[in-house]
Motif scaffolding. Sequence first.
Motif, short mmCIF file in Angstrom:
data_model
loop_
_atom_site.label_atom_id
_atom_site.label_comp_id
_atom_site.label_asym_id
_atom_site.label_seq_id
_atom_site.Cartn_x
_atom_site.Cartn_y
_atom_site.Cartn_z
N LEU A 117 -40.37 0.25 1.55
CA LEU A 117 -40.18 1.55 0.91
C LEU A 117 -40.55 1.54 -0.57
O LEU A 117 -40.51 2.58 -1.22
CB LEU A 117 -38.72 1.99 1.07
N ALA A 163 -38.59 3.01 8.92
CA ALA A 163 -38.27 3.46 7.57
C ALA A 163 -39.48 4.09 6.90
O ALA A 163 -39.38 5.16 6.27
CB ALA A 163 -37.75 2.28 6.74
N PHE A 164 -40.64 3.45 7.03
CA PHE A 164 -41.85 3.95 6.38
C PHE A 164 -42.28 5.29 6.96
O PHE A 164 -42.54 6.25 6.23
CB PHE A 164 -42.98 2.92 6.52
N GLY A 204 -40.45 7.28 8.81
CA GLY A 204 -39.38 8.25 8.62
C GLY A 204 -39.43 8.88 7.25
O GLY A 204 -39.26 10.09 7.10
N TRP A 205 -39.67 8.06 6.24
CA TRP A 205 -39.79 8.59 4.88
C TRP A 205 -41.03 9.46 4.74
O TRP A 205 -41.01 10.49 4.05
CB TRP A 205 -39.85 7.44 3.87
N HIS A 263 -40.11 12.74 6.14
CA HIS A 263 -39.24 13.45 5.20
C HIS A 263 -40.05 14.09 4.08
O HIS A 263 -39.84 15.25 3.72
CB HIS A 263 -38.22 12.46 4.62
N MET A 264 -41.01 13.34 3.52
CA MET A 264 -41.85 13.88 2.45
C MET A 264 -42.69 15.05 2.94
O MET A 264 -42.93 16.01 2.22
CB MET A 264 -42.74 12.76 1.90
N ARG A 300 -48.29 11.67 3.76
CA ARG A 300 -48.17 10.31 3.21
C ARG A 300 -49.38 9.45 3.51
O ARG A 300 -49.63 8.47 2.82
CB ARG A 300 -46.92 9.65 3.80
#
Length: 439
Positions: free
Chosen positions: A23, A76-77, A79-80, A83-84, A92
């Motif tokens: 992250l 995590a990657f 998912g973030w 989210h962005m 992303r």
Amino acid sequence: MRREKKPPILMTGAVLAVTASCLSKDMGFALCLIAAAIICFDLLFVQKEDVPFFRLKGLGGKLCWCASLVGAPLAAFFGWAAHMSVVLGSNRFDIGGSADMGMVQMVTTGIAELLGIGRTQKFTDIMELMKSAFFNTRLTMFSVGAPDSTLGRIFNGSGFITVLLILSILLAAFLLGDKRMRVRTAWTALWSTLGFAAFYIFTGFTYVYVFKEELAYGLGDYNRYIYPYYAGWLVFAVTMLCASLKNAKPGSLGTLFLLALCGGCIWRADAYLQPQLTVLDYPDSHYAGRRLQVEQVEAAKHYLTRDDKVFIVSMTQQGVGWFQLYYEFYPDVAVDYSFGAGEEFSPDIVRRADAMPGFFTEEQVDYFTSQPFTPAVWCDYLEASGCTAIYMDEWDAAFAENYGALFADGLKSGATLYRVEGAGADMHFVPLNGEEAAS
């Protein structure tokens, strides 16, 4: 003698470590996957003892840990990234840059050119520069002698010298370890070296496809991108050496080598880093500008709510100022993510597709990428992207001349935050702080 099993808490720590690394930045994602791959190989092909995944033992337990080591950072990657995409409207995986391509396209195109398929002159030039930098760029403390001396030219603190030192430490770990440790050290040395080669080549791809010409050919921030692998690899090598010496007696050859290595690192750090260049010894005045920036953002937040979305104008090289402000606003206030550096503000510039929010329709993207970024187009963009305020960090005379008429105070009141009011041809920006707002 029965060997100790790896307890679940140890493996859980490894999973959390690689997940946290992914992250930090795109480079952190690449680094964490390399680390995860090395640990997975060790679990499956070197570790003979059981590594239970809670109550699941045997090969099933090891496979579950491998799935966790790879799956957790991926989750995590991505998912973030999701989210962005929802909150900020940014993709992303559209890295944009000079070649205007996505992350996957950059990797596949780079590999093709590396193999000689459709190789461009820029690719050849940048890879030659990367090769030269590996042998000639002085970027670590592992340099000895004057730069113009024979000793200084050989032991120049370059990546080559650093890799030699790391491999020497791993060789010592191999020679001083028991049979099992030798197998582990040999395999991890091989995979970490191949990982470094892949990481170094990938960094070259970013210079070819992402950086602008002047930064690409100058290898801008080369040490900042390469140094994390060297630092992690060195710590890894020393850890392997310590593991090999776990049962060594005090005063043995191995322990003396470890002490000499640590002493040498301390000596080079002391000789290489002057006290006034360290973080601890910076004068308080050094951080005055950054503190002022933080104070101004905190003051601006009092005029905003979670329903606001801020467009930042920060005309700094590479968008560094924009990123600093973004982290100060977020997560209290949403920030428009599509532009980054304000240096591209000009009625003569046509915006790229990768600079558009992910929620824009095809028609909107076509509109904003088919004509120069005039004041009227900027207003249309603010309305379409949902921006309700503008934060002015840095701008120049050309910006004031081209866009100043949109500001109620003509950018002369000293305000840093403006409210977007009106729509279409009637849109204008009213200062929320500064002299005019106070009056």
